[in-house]
Design a protein around this motif. Structure first.
Motif, PDB file in Angstrom:
ATOM      1  N   ARG A   6     -10.096 -35.701  -3.489  1.00 59.13           N
ATOM      2  CA  ARG A   6     -10.840 -36.194  -2.329  1.00 59.13           C
ATOM      3  C   ARG A   6     -10.384 -37.603  -1.938  1.00 59.13           C
ATOM      4  N   LYS A   9      -7.131 -37.183  -0.231  1.00 61.02           N
ATOM      5  CA  LYS A   9      -7.360 -36.556   1.067  1.00 61.02           C
ATOM      6  C   LYS A   9      -7.890 -37.575   2.075  1.00 61.02           C
ATOM      7  N   VAL A  40     -14.566 -37.524   6.346  1.00 65.52           N
ATOM      8  CA  VAL A  40     -14.010 -36.647   5.310  1.00 65.52           C
ATOM      9  C   VAL A  40     -15.147 -36.030   4.506  1.00 65.52           C
ATOM     10  N   GLN A  41     -15.064 -34.731   4.249  1.00 65.87           N
ATOM     11  CA  GLN A  41     -16.106 -33.988   3.539  1.00 65.87           C
ATOM     12  C   GLN A  41     -15.561 -33.426   2.229  1.00 65.87           C
ATOM     13  N   SER A  47     -17.158 -29.221   5.953  1.00 63.34           N
ATOM     14  CA  SER A  47     -16.446 -29.776   7.103  1.00 63.34           C
ATOM     15  C   SER A  47     -16.675 -28.921   8.347  1.00 63.34           C
ATOM     16  N   ASN A 139      -9.319 -31.810   6.154  1.00 66.85           N
ATOM     17  CA  ASN A 139     -10.260 -31.034   5.336  1.00 66.85           C
ATOM     18  C   ASN A 139      -9.903 -29.548   5.321  1.00 66.85           C
TER      19      ASN A 139
END
Length: 360
Positions: A6, A9, A40-41, A47, A139
Motif C-alpha cells: 500500500r 502503491k 488511495v484505498q 476503491s 488501485n
C-alpha cells in the motif's frame, strides 16, 4: 524499514497524478498529488465503492467553497466555517471516510483566490479530480492487495503467540510481567486480523466461478479467526486464574496440560493443512484423542471439585476455563471439517493462494 504494497502503491499514485497534471499543462500539479494521496484505498473493492462518493464529495466541497468565497471572501474564518459545514454534511450522509479528501478540496480551492476566481476554482477542482482518478486507476491495476496471503500469515502469527503463552502457563514457566505486556500485543494482533478479514470479505471477484470459491474461503477464515479468539480467551482465563492453576491436583494438572497440548497441536495442524503442508484428512486421529480428553477433563473436575486443597470459590472461578477448553475443541473440530470439505468438494474451483510471508 518495511515498504508494504500500500505504501508503494501510494507513491505510484502520487507520481502518476503529478505526471498526468504536468502532461495536461497545469501549473500547480502538486494539488493533484495531494488528492491522490488521500484517495488511495486498501482494496480494489473499496476503491470501486468509494470513487463515486469521492467525486460527489469533491463537487459538494467545490460548490460550497465557490459560493462562500464569492459571498463572504476568503478570510480564515470563512474557510473554517466551510470546513465545519463540509464535515457536518458528510457525517449526516454517513460518509465519514471521505471527509479528509473533501476538506482538502475546499481548502485548496479557497486558498489564495485570484480575481478570476471561478476559473481558478475550476482549475483546482480539475487538478483534484486528476488526483482522485489517478489513485483509482492505480488501485485497480497496480499491486492488487493479496488479502488471503496476508490474512493467513496474520492468523498463524497470532496463533503462534497465543499457543506459546498457553504452554508456558501450563508448564509453570511463565513470567507474568512479560505476559501482561504481550497480552496487549495479542489483542492488537487479533484486532488487525479482523480488519484484514473485513477487507477480504468486501472483495469481489467478477467471475462467478471464482467468486463462489472465494466465498467458501471467507467462511473458512471466519472460523479460523473464531478459533484463534477462543484460544486467546483460554490464555486470558488461565492468566487470570494462575493461582488456581498452580494449586491443581497433579492428576488434573497433567490432564489439563495433555488436553491443551492436543488442542494446540491440532490447531497448528489444521492451519498447515489449509496451506498444503499437511495432507487432507490427516488430522482424523486427533478426533478421538480430543473427545476422550474432554470427557476425562470433566470427570476429573467432578472428582476433585470438593478437594480441600482448593476452595469452592477458586473452583467456581476455574470452571469457565474448563468450559472454554470444551468450546475451543468444538471450534477446532468445526474448522477441521470446513478445511476437509474445502479440499474434498468443488476441487476444480477451490485454489489456495498462500505464498511465503510478505512484508506487510
Amino acid at each position: 524499514m518495511r515498504l508494504g504494497a500500500r505504501i508503494f502503491k501510494t507513491g505510484v499514485a502520487v507520481t502518476f497524478a503529478l505526471y498526468a497534471a504536468m502532461w495536461l499543462g497545469f501549473e500547480t500539479p502538486v494539488y493533484g498529488a495531494l488528492a491522490a494521496f488521500f484517495a488511495v484505498q486498501p482494496s480494489v473493492h473499496k476503491s470501486l465503492v468509494l470513487i463515486w462518493d469521492q467525486v460527489q464529495a469533491n463537487i459538494i466541497s467545490a460548490l460550497l467553497a465557490i459560493v462562500f468565497v464569492l459571498a463572504f471572501g476568503h478570510q480564515p474564518f470563512v474557510i473554517g466555517a466551510v470546513v465545519l459545514l463540509i464535515i457536518a454534511i458528510h457525517i449526516k450522509l454517513k460518509k465519514e471516510s471521505i471527509i479528509p479528501l473533501a476538506v482538502v478540496t475546499a481548502i485548496i480551492i479557497m486558498g489564495s483566490p485570484t480575481d478570476d476566481f471561478v476559473n481558478f476554482a475550476a482549475n483546482r477542482f480539475v487538478l483534484i479530480m486528476i488526483g482522485v482518478f489517478s489513485a483509482f486507476i492505480v488501485n485497480m491495476i497496480f499491486l492488487p492487495p493479496k488479502h488471503e496471503n496476508i490474512l493467513y500469515h496474520k492468523v498463524t502469527d497470532a496463533n503462534d503467540q497465543i499457543i506459546q503463552w498457553i504452554r508456558l502457563i501450563l508448564h509453570h514457566e511463565v513470567d507474568y510481567q512479560t505476559l501482561k505486556q504481550d497480552m496487549k500485543k495479542i489483542r492488537d494482533s487479533v484486532l488487525k486480523l479482523e480488519n484484514v478479514f473485513n477487507l477480504y470479505k468486501e472483495e469481489r471477484n467478477y467471475f462467478r466461478k471464482s467468486e463462489y470459491s472465494r466465498m467458501r474461503k471467507v467462511v473458512l477464515f471466519r472460523q479460523m479467526i473464531s478459533s484463534t479468539k477462543k484460544a486467546k480467551d483460554i490464555l486470558k482465563s488461565l492468566s487470570k486464574n494462575d493461582n488456581v492453576v498452580n494449586q491443581l491436583p497433579d492428576e488434573m494438572d497433567q490432564l489439563l496440560q495433555l488436553q491443551l497440548d492436543y488442542l494446540t497441536n491440532y490447531h497448528e495442524r489444521i492451519l498447515l493443512k489449509y496451506a498444503g503442508k499437511v495432507k487432507p484428512q490427516s488430522t482424523e486421529d486427533f478426533y478421538d484423542e480430543v473427545n476422550e480428553g474432554k470427557h476425562q477433563l470433566i470427570n476429573v473436575f467432578m472428582t476433585y471439585h470438593n478437594d480441600d486443597q482448593i476452595t469452592t470459590d477458586d473452583w467456581v472461578h476455574f470452571l469457565p476455563v474448563i468450559g472454554l477448553i470444551i468450546e475451543y475443541s468444538e471450534e477446532l473440530e468445526h474448522l477441521d471439517r470446513l478445511v476437509d470439505g474445502f479440499f474434498t468438494y468443488h476441487t476444480e474451483d477451490n485454489e489456495v493462494k498462500i505464498r511465503e510471508r510478505e512484508m506487510f
